[in-house]
Design a protein around this motif. Structure first.
Motif, PDB file in Angstrom:
ATOM      1  N   VAL A   1       0.835  -1.208   0.000  1.00 24.25           N
ATOM      2  CA  VAL A   1       0.000   0.000   0.000  1.00 24.25           C
ATOM      3  C   VAL A   1       0.868   1.257   0.000  1.00 24.25           C
ATOM      4  CG1 VAL A   1      -1.609   1.360   1.405  1.00 24.25           C
ATOM      5  CG2 VAL A   1      -2.005  -1.087   1.074  1.00 24.25           C
ATOM      6  N   LEU A   2       1.883   1.284   0.852  1.00 27.44           N
ATOM      7  CA  LEU A   2       2.759   2.446   0.923  1.00 27.44           C
ATOM      8  C   LEU A   2       3.510   2.652  -0.387  1.00 27.44           C
ATOM      9  CD1 LEU A   2       4.106   1.876   4.533  1.00 27.44           C
ATOM     10  CD2 LEU A   2       2.710   3.802   3.795  1.00 27.44           C
ATOM     11  N   GLU A   3       3.936   1.574  -0.999  1.00 27.73           N
ATOM     12  CA  GLU A   3       4.631   1.676  -2.285  1.00 27.73           C
ATOM     13  C   GLU A   3       3.730   2.292  -3.350  1.00 27.73           C
ATOM     14  OE1 GLU A   3       5.953  -2.263  -3.056  1.00 27.73           O
ATOM     15  OE2 GLU A   3       7.623  -2.186  -1.630  1.00 27.73           O
ATOM     16  N   SER A   4       2.437   1.940  -3.332  1.00 25.95           N
ATOM     17  CA  SER A   4       1.508   2.499  -4.326  1.00 25.95           C
ATOM     18  C   SER A   4       1.367   4.009  -4.148  1.00 25.95           C
ATOM     19  CB  SER A   4       0.138   1.824  -4.216  1.00 25.95           C
ATOM     20  OG  SER A   4      -0.522   2.185  -3.019  1.00 25.95           O
ATOM     21  N   ILE A   5       1.416   4.473  -2.903  1.00 27.54           N
ATOM     22  CA  ILE A   5       1.329   5.909  -2.629  1.00 27.54           C
ATOM     23  C   ILE A   5       2.604   6.604  -3.097  1.00 27.54           C
ATOM     24  CG2 ILE A   5       1.162   7.655  -0.808  1.00 27.54           C
ATOM     25  CD1 ILE A   5      -0.541   5.606   0.771  1.00 27.54           C
ATOM     26  N   TYR A   6       3.755   6.011  -2.804  1.00 22.43           N
ATOM     27  CA  TYR A   6       5.022   6.602  -3.226  1.00 22.43           C
ATOM     28  C   TYR A   6       5.130   6.658  -4.756  1.00 22.43           C
ATOM     29  CZ  TYR A   6       6.698   6.358   1.592  1.00 22.43           C
ATOM     30  OH  TYR A   6       6.857   6.544   2.949  1.00 22.43           O
ATOM     31  N   ARG A   7       4.640   5.619  -5.414  1.00 21.87           N
ATOM     32  CA  ARG A   7       4.653   5.629  -6.891  1.00 21.87           C
ATOM     33  C   ARG A   7       3.814   6.781  -7.423  1.00 21.87           C
ATOM     34  NH1 ARG A   7       4.172   0.001  -6.438  1.00 21.87           N
ATOM     35  NH2 ARG A   7       1.933   0.115  -6.877  1.00 21.87           N
ATOM     36  N   LYS A   8       2.665   6.995  -6.820  1.00 25.88           N
ATOM     37  CA  LYS A   8       1.775   8.074  -7.261  1.00 25.88           C
ATOM     38  C   LYS A   8       2.452   9.434  -7.085  1.00 25.88           C
ATOM     39  CE  LYS A   8      -2.405   9.186  -8.719  1.00 25.88           C
ATOM     40  NZ  LYS A   8      -2.959   8.707 -10.007  1.00 25.88           N
ATOM     41  N   LEU A   9       3.279   9.545  -6.052  1.00 25.56           N
ATOM     42  CA  LEU A   9       3.995  10.792  -5.787  1.00 25.56           C
ATOM     43  C   LEU A   9       5.324  10.886  -6.524  1.00 25.56           C
ATOM     44  CD1 LEU A   9       3.411  10.915  -1.920  1.00 25.56           C
ATOM     45  CD2 LEU A   9       2.401  12.470  -3.605  1.00 25.56           C
ATOM     46  N   LYS A  10       5.646   9.797  -7.269  1.00 21.92           N
ATOM     47  CA  LYS A  10       6.923   9.723  -7.985  1.00 21.92           C
ATOM     48  C   LYS A  10       8.110   9.835  -7.021  1.00 21.92           C
ATOM     49  CE  LYS A  10       5.201  11.386 -12.433  1.00 21.92           C
ATOM     50  NZ  LYS A  10       3.774  11.285 -12.091  1.00 21.92           N
ATOM     51  N   LEU A  11       7.971   9.182  -5.875  1.00 20.51           N
ATOM     52  CA  LEU A  11       9.042   9.154  -4.878  1.00 20.51           C
ATOM     53  C   LEU A  11       9.669   7.772  -4.847  1.00 20.51           C
ATOM     54  CD1 LEU A  11       7.347  10.995  -1.868  1.00 20.51           C
ATOM     55  CD2 LEU A  11       9.058  11.938  -3.421  1.00 20.51           C
ATOM     56  N   LYS A  12      10.980   7.732  -4.708  1.00 25.49           N
ATOM     57  CA  LYS A  12      11.665   6.454  -4.574  1.00 25.49           C
ATOM     58  C   LYS A  12      11.787   6.115  -3.103  1.00 25.49           C
ATOM     59  CE  LYS A  12      14.422   6.727  -8.811  1.00 25.49           C
ATOM     60  NZ  LYS A  12      15.799   6.731  -9.387  1.00 25.49           N
ATOM     61  N   VAL A  13      11.542   4.874  -2.774  1.00 26.99           N
ATOM     62  CA  VAL A  13      11.659   4.444  -1.388  1.00 26.99           C
ATOM     63  C   VAL A  13      12.183   3.018  -1.357  1.00 26.99           C
ATOM     64  CG1 VAL A  13       9.266   3.645  -1.272  1.00 26.99           C
ATOM     65  CG2 VAL A  13      10.474   4.238   0.831  1.00 26.99           C
ATOM     66  N   ASP A  14      13.085   2.769  -0.455  1.00 28.35           N
ATOM     67  CA  ASP A  14      13.657   1.433  -0.307  1.00 28.35           C
ATOM     68  C   ASP A  14      13.535   0.987   1.148  1.00 28.35           C
ATOM     69  OD1 ASP A  14      14.620   1.254  -3.013  1.00 28.35           O
ATOM     70  OD2 ASP A  14      16.198   2.677  -2.438  1.00 28.35           O
ATOM     71  N   GLY A  15      13.516  -0.309   1.325  1.00 33.82           N
ATOM     72  CA  GLY A  15      13.620  -0.852   2.669  1.00 33.82           C
ATOM     73  C   GLY A  15      12.366  -0.779   3.512  1.00 33.82           C
TER      74      GLY A  15
END
Length: 442
Positions: free
Chosen positions: A391-405
């Protein structure tokens, strides 16, 4: 309580200043000033009376001593042991008068006074905001059309989702340490900047731990100021159009909270749907995440919290006062459902009946299905519980933010519903729930 007249004097003094700052018709302002001035004079009279009463109580031992010793006032030797003991007894009598105190966990009388003085006076709070916004603008802090709102009916997982998002330092939000000066958080931080973040379970008793650095749904207070509570009526919270002028102030307020040009403003606001359409017309760039939950268990959770907070607010009225300041009308003694412009929804009058909370659910989510879907994410609570990282990854994708870990653990929150409810309402709610799942992003 002896402190009450002094508290009232402080509150009424500031309220008079607040009235003088109101931007209203002069005749109306004069009438309000006269009314507030009368309250101030009355509280001043009560303070004087309290002081006289205290002097009277303190003099009782002297009178008794004079009667028993057959002396006059002129005969008293105030350096003698007897006089000193008499004076000591008299000055401490007030502390032995039994006073019933209400239990307000974590809030002293001084803290409650500070909250009332800061949060009851909208004109002063708005002036503080304008001053801080102007100062930050000169420092080069710019407004940004991109921000993130987490919303949904209460008990749908919005607090948990916001807290997990806020662990990414790209986001900046209001937190408990900003209370009670929510419109001037940076100035207040100079005076109150607590170190450490000791946490305890929040009053919902739902396992979510909070501390002074924990983010919370606090921005509604500013929106209440902008509208002077006009959308809050006796029985409901009414949807309304946020004007372009007030929207500009709202965006400036976000800049005040961010206090830099790099962060993204993040807020949890379960009332956001009331003005969503008008804000979307003015800004196509912001992202809003709506959480939803299986209707029967969701309604049961709301009913449970309504009972809990109603009891809590009866025992401690400051809890109700606090929730009213922040626009929290989700449950408790001042619970109010949403009233959307085209809604013809009627509600069961018995708020201790599960049907009422199913109607609240139907009213909210049936309207949600009609809104513009651009830059909107629908999140299923059960999916969020089972797969929080996805779920969090889907939000980050929508914001065009990269997130790892991302490494949040899944959790289970299944609720058995034993209360009887209307089958017609249940079927209607399940139909809406099915439509929401078809719109779900994660």
């Amino acid at each position: 309580m002896f402190s009450s007249p002094f508290v009232s004097l402080a509150e009424n003094s500031l309220a008079l200043v607040n009235t003088l700052l109101l931007k209203i018709d002069e005749d109306e302002k004069v009438a309000l000033v006269q009314k507030q001035n009368a309250k101030l004079i009355l509280s001043l009279f009560k303070v004087v009376a309290s002081i006289l009463l205290a002097v009277l109580v303190a003099s009782i031992p002297f009178v008794i001593y004079l009667i028993l010793s057959n002396k006059t006032y002129q005969d008293l030797d105030f350096t003698s042991l007897a006089s000193i003991l008499t004076l000591s007894i008299g000055s401490t009598l007030g502390f032995f008068i039994p006073i019933k105190r209400k239990n307000t966990e974590g809030y002293s009388e001084l803290s409650k006074l500070l909250h009332r003085m800061a949060l009851n006076n909208y004109a002063i709070a708005y002036k503080l905001f304008k001053k801080e916004a102007k100062k930050l603008s000169k420092k080069g802090i710019k407004i940004k059309p991109q921000f993130v709102i987490v919303s949904g009916l209460a008990r749908s997982g919005t607090t948990s989702l916001m807290n997990r998002l806020s662990e990414n330092k790209v986001f900046r939000s209001l937190d408990y340490s900003n209370m009670p000066f929510l419109t001037a958080p940076n100035v207040w931080k100079k005076f109150y900047n607590p170190k450490g973040n000791e946490k305890k379970e929040r009053s919902h008793n739902d396992g979510i731990m909070i501390g002074l650095e924990s983010n919370e749904a606090l921005e509604e207070y500013f929106l209440k100021i902008l509208e002077n509570d006009s959308y809050i009526n006796e029985n409901a919270l009414e949807s309304y159009e946020l004007t372009e002028e007030n929207y500009k102030d709202y965006i400036k307020y976000q800049a005040v909270v961010r206090n830099n040009n790099e962060s993204i403003y993040l807020a949890k606001n379960n009332n956001f749907l009331l003005r969503y359409e008008s804000i979307r017309k003015l800004n196509a760039d912001f992202l809003i995440v709506f959480m939803y939950r299986e209707p029967l268990s969701h309604a049961a959770s709301l009913l449970e919290k309504h009972k809990q907070y109603s009891k809590m607010q009866k025992e401690d009225p400051f809890v109700l006062e606090y929730m009213n300041w922040l626009g929290h009308h989700e449950f408790g003694l001042n619970q109010k459902p949403f009233q959307f412009s085209d809604s013809k929804m009627s509600f069961n009058e018995d708020k201790l009946n599960l049907d009422y909370w199913l109607q609240v659910w139907i009213n909210y989510y049936s309207y949600l299905l009609t809104i513009q879907k651009e830059n909107v994410l629908f999140i299923d609570y059960d999916i969020y519980c089972n797969e929080p990282n996805q779920v969090l990854e889907s939000i980050y994708r929508k914001l065009k933010l990269k997130v790892d870990g991302l490494d949040f653990q899944s959790f289970e929150n299944k609720r058995e519903v034993n209360s009887v409810c209307s089958q017609e309402l249940q079927q209607k709610a399940l139909k809406i729930y099915k439509d929401l799942k078809l719109s779900t992003t994660a």
